[in-house]
Design an enzyme around this catalytic site. Structure first.
Site, PDB file in Angstrom:
ATOM      1  N   CYS A 268      27.782 -30.089  66.540  1.00  0.00           N
ATOM      2  CA  CYS A 268      26.359 -30.199  66.402  1.00  0.00           C
ATOM      3  C   CYS A 268      25.822 -30.107  65.026  1.00  0.00           C
ATOM      4  O   CYS A 268      25.273 -30.864  64.391  1.00  0.00           O
ATOM      5  CB  CYS A 268      25.709 -29.441  67.333  1.00  0.00           C
ATOM      6  SG  CYS A 268      26.073 -30.063  69.157  1.00  0.00           S
TER       7      CYS A 268
HETATM    8  C1  UGA Z   1      24.583 -25.562  68.136  1.00  0.00           C
HETATM    9  C2  UGA Z   1      23.207 -24.805  68.299  1.00  0.00           C
HETATM   10  O1  UGA Z   1      23.343 -23.272  68.460  1.00  0.00           O
HETATM   11  C3  UGA Z   1      22.621 -25.116  69.902  1.00  0.00           C
HETATM   12  O2  UGA Z   1      21.310 -24.428  70.053  1.00  0.00           O
HETATM   13  C4  UGA Z   1      22.605 -26.626  69.949  1.00  0.00           C
HETATM   14  O3  UGA Z   1      22.024 -26.776  71.538  1.00  0.00           O
HETATM   15  C5  UGA Z   1      23.837 -27.363  69.860  1.00  0.00           C
HETATM   16  O4  UGA Z   1      24.277 -26.851  68.609  1.00  0.00           O
HETATM   17  C6  UGA Z   1      23.567 -28.703  69.935  1.00  0.00           C
HETATM   18  O5  UGA Z   1      23.064 -29.340  68.945  1.00  0.00           O
HETATM   19  O6  UGA Z   1      24.188 -29.205  70.792  1.00  0.00           O
HETATM   20  P1  UGA Z   1      27.135 -25.021  69.113  1.00  0.00           P
HETATM   21  O7  UGA Z   1      27.346 -26.307  68.466  1.00  0.00           O
HETATM   22  O8  UGA Z   1      27.450 -24.727  70.477  1.00  0.00           O
HETATM   23  O9  UGA Z   1      25.460 -24.936  69.074  1.00  0.00           O
HETATM   24  O10 UGA Z   1      27.501 -23.820  68.106  1.00  0.00           O
HETATM   25  P2  UGA Z   1      26.869 -22.615  67.354  1.00  0.00           P
HETATM   26  O11 UGA Z   1      27.199 -21.463  68.218  1.00  0.00           O
HETATM   27  O12 UGA Z   1      25.529 -23.002  66.840  1.00  0.00           O
HETATM   28  O13 UGA Z   1      28.102 -22.387  66.194  1.00  0.00           O
HETATM   29  C7  UGA Z   1      28.143 -23.196  65.172  1.00  0.00           C
HETATM   30  C8  UGA Z   1      28.908 -22.943  64.005  1.00  0.00           C
HETATM   31  O14 UGA Z   1      28.082 -21.771  63.501  1.00  0.00           O
HETATM   32  C9  UGA Z   1      30.266 -22.264  64.362  1.00  0.00           C
HETATM   33  O15 UGA Z   1      31.203 -22.807  63.650  1.00  0.00           O
HETATM   34  C10 UGA Z   1      30.069 -20.893  64.187  1.00  0.00           C
HETATM   35  O16 UGA Z   1      31.222 -20.155  63.938  1.00  0.00           O
HETATM   36  C11 UGA Z   1      28.947 -20.892  63.132  1.00  0.00           C
HETATM   37  N1  UGA Z   1      28.119 -19.498  62.933  1.00  0.00           N
HETATM   38  C12 UGA Z   1      27.244 -19.070  63.812  1.00  0.00           C
HETATM   39  C13 UGA Z   1      28.305 -18.673  61.785  1.00  0.00           C
HETATM   40  O17 UGA Z   1      29.255 -18.887  60.998  1.00  0.00           O
HETATM   41  N2  UGA Z   1      27.528 -17.529  61.976  1.00  0.00           N
HETATM   42  C14 UGA Z   1      26.508 -17.173  62.675  1.00  0.00           C
HETATM   43  O18 UGA Z   1      26.061 -16.099  62.582  1.00  0.00           O
HETATM   44  C15 UGA Z   1      26.394 -18.053  63.705  1.00  0.00           C
END
Ligand code: UGA
Length: 438
Positions: A268
């Protein structure tokens, strides 16, 4: 009783299907993929998501039906569209799947006498409802939106690995569309479904934009802390986590999404950033901040490669272990995972790669086949390795210690998530966001 149809059984669709049917609603989940439908009918989720299988099985014991035949929507009163909207090679949004789904729904709408409400959950760039979805639906059904059926933008905010909980308890419900009787009815349905959740009623294009606003802000938070983490690396003894923790205490900032790491991945954030950037450019707005957010994300990965090269020299034939290929813990999803990008770059430099992941081995094998080795355990993955890179913060990696590292030939440890910080390690240790003491 209200009948609900859900079209597209990916993370969003299958979570919604399972949660609503387990609550006792009359749900039909529809997907064009027959094999996938059969799996789901047998109570097996096509991907790993904590708690989802259990709740799917509950639904199947009640009224849930799964079908690859769109004609099942003809009796529905509510139809959710949850198909994927991937990206084209140039970064723009690829609407082909949703166009196809919508035109089939439109044809089946002709026979639907219920005046149903269609809710679009798929992420689409602003204007798509007006310019693409609505005309396709009206042409194929020979009916009018707002009169014969309701049409509402209903973006989704669930996070993978927390999908069940987020579906049950969303932080907000967004309903975008015209203020018709359908909107009033939809609002009532959601008030009943999520009694304590704020409901935002707005127009289509604003609802479409809200989704991009959220995801691009989350990406911005991550790139912000990653930028600070690079600065911290130049200050001996500085620790990005203490900074993030303290920033998080400021209620204007909030503590979430401030974990520095190898950059954001997943199906996403990267895709939505690209779509918003190309949408802004085509609208005549230069998205300088969003461009910078993306650049920082790319640099995080380049940085890992340069640390590796600095310490190991030429990477040809060097044995490198990558711990974690899933884009985050508690999922087997590797779509746009930074670890996968890293492995591709290391393979180009002729390094020999071994990986370990608690859930994502199968998906990783589909990408690399026999080009890399798959560790049967953490120890096995570290065997005779010259360098280990921790990419995904799986709980089990927290326990790694000198005993495990003793399996390595050269003990270079690059910890992208600062999981081993504070341990007395007999290794050459690098952590993203930590200023190495001289
Ligand atoms: C993301 C959004 O968080 C959701 O709210 C949204 O609904 C979704 O996309 C979507 O559009 O369907 P998601 O893809 O499941 O959710 O993953 P995240 O938890 O957002 O993580 C994304 C990336 O960011 C991962 O690679 C994670 O490791 C990284 N991340 C996240 C960090 O490096 N640091 C952080 O503090 C948080």
């Amino acid at each position: 009783m209200m009948k609900i149809g859900i079209v597209g059984l990916g993370f969003v669709g299958l979570s919604l299907t399972s949660v609503l049917s387990a609550k006792g609603y009359d749900v039909v989940g529809i997907d064009v993929d027959k094999e996938k439908c059969e799996k789901i009918l047998n109570g097996v989720t096509p991907f790993y998501e904590p708690g989802l299988e259990k709740i799917l099985k509950n639904g199947l014991k009640k009224k849930l039906r799964i079908s690859n035949n769109f004609s099942s929507i003809k009796n529905c009163n509510l139809i959710f569209v949850t198909v994927g909207t991937p990206q084209n090679v140039n970064g723009t949004i690829d609407l082909s799947i949703i166009k196809k789904a919508i035109s089939t729904i439109g044809k089946n709408l002709q026979k639907n006498k219920n005046n149903p409400i269609i809710l679009i959950k798929s992420t689409v760039v602003p204007g798509t409802m007006k310019k693409v979805i609505r005309p396709i639906l009206e042409n194929n059904s020979k009916k009018k939106a707002g009169k014969d059926f309701g049409l509402i933008s209903n973006p989704e905010f669930l996070q993978e690995s927390n999908a069940v909980n987020d579906t049950k308890f969303p932080h907000a419900v967004v309903l975008g569309g015209f203020q018709t009787k359908f909107m009033t009815k939809a609002k009532k349905i959601f008030e009943k479904l999520h009694p304590n959740t704020p409901i935002v009623v707005t127009n289509h294009q604003t609802a479409e934009m809200i989704k991009y606003a959220n995801n691009s802000f989350l990406a911005t938070k991550i790139s912000f802390i990653n930028q600070l983490s690079s600065i911290c690396q130049k200050i001996p003894g500085a620790n990005v986590d203490d900074i993030a923790k303290t920033m998080g205490l400021d209620p204007r900032i909030g503590k979430l999404f401030l974990n520095a790491g190898p950059g954001y991945g997943g199906s996403c954030l990267p895709k939505d950033m690209k779509a918003l950037i190309s949408f802004a450019n085509s609208s005549g707005v230069r998205p300088t901040l969003l461009d910078a957010v993306e650049n920082i994300n790319t640099k995080q990965l380049d940085q890992i490669i340069s640390i590796t090269k600095q310490r190991l020299g030429d990477l040809t034939s060097k044995r490198i272990t990558v711990l974690g290929t899933a884009f985050k813990p508690d999922t087997d999803d590797i779509r746009d995972s930074i670890a996968i990008k890293l492995i591709k770059k290391l393979l180009k430099r002729k390094a020999k790669i071994t990986i370990h992941d608690p859930k994502a081995i199968k998906n990783t094998k589909d990408v690399f086949g026999d080009k890399i080795r798959y560790g049967k355990s953490i120890n096995d993955a570290l065997e005779k390795s010259h360098c280990v890179i921790i990419m995904t913060q799986w709980k089990q990696y927290e326990k790694i210690n000198n005993k495990e590292f003793n399996h390595m030939t050269k003990k270079l440890v690059i910890d992208c998530r600062r999981m081993l910080l504070g341990k007395r390690l007999d290794v050459d240790y690098f952590a993203i966001g930590l200023g190495k003491e001289k």
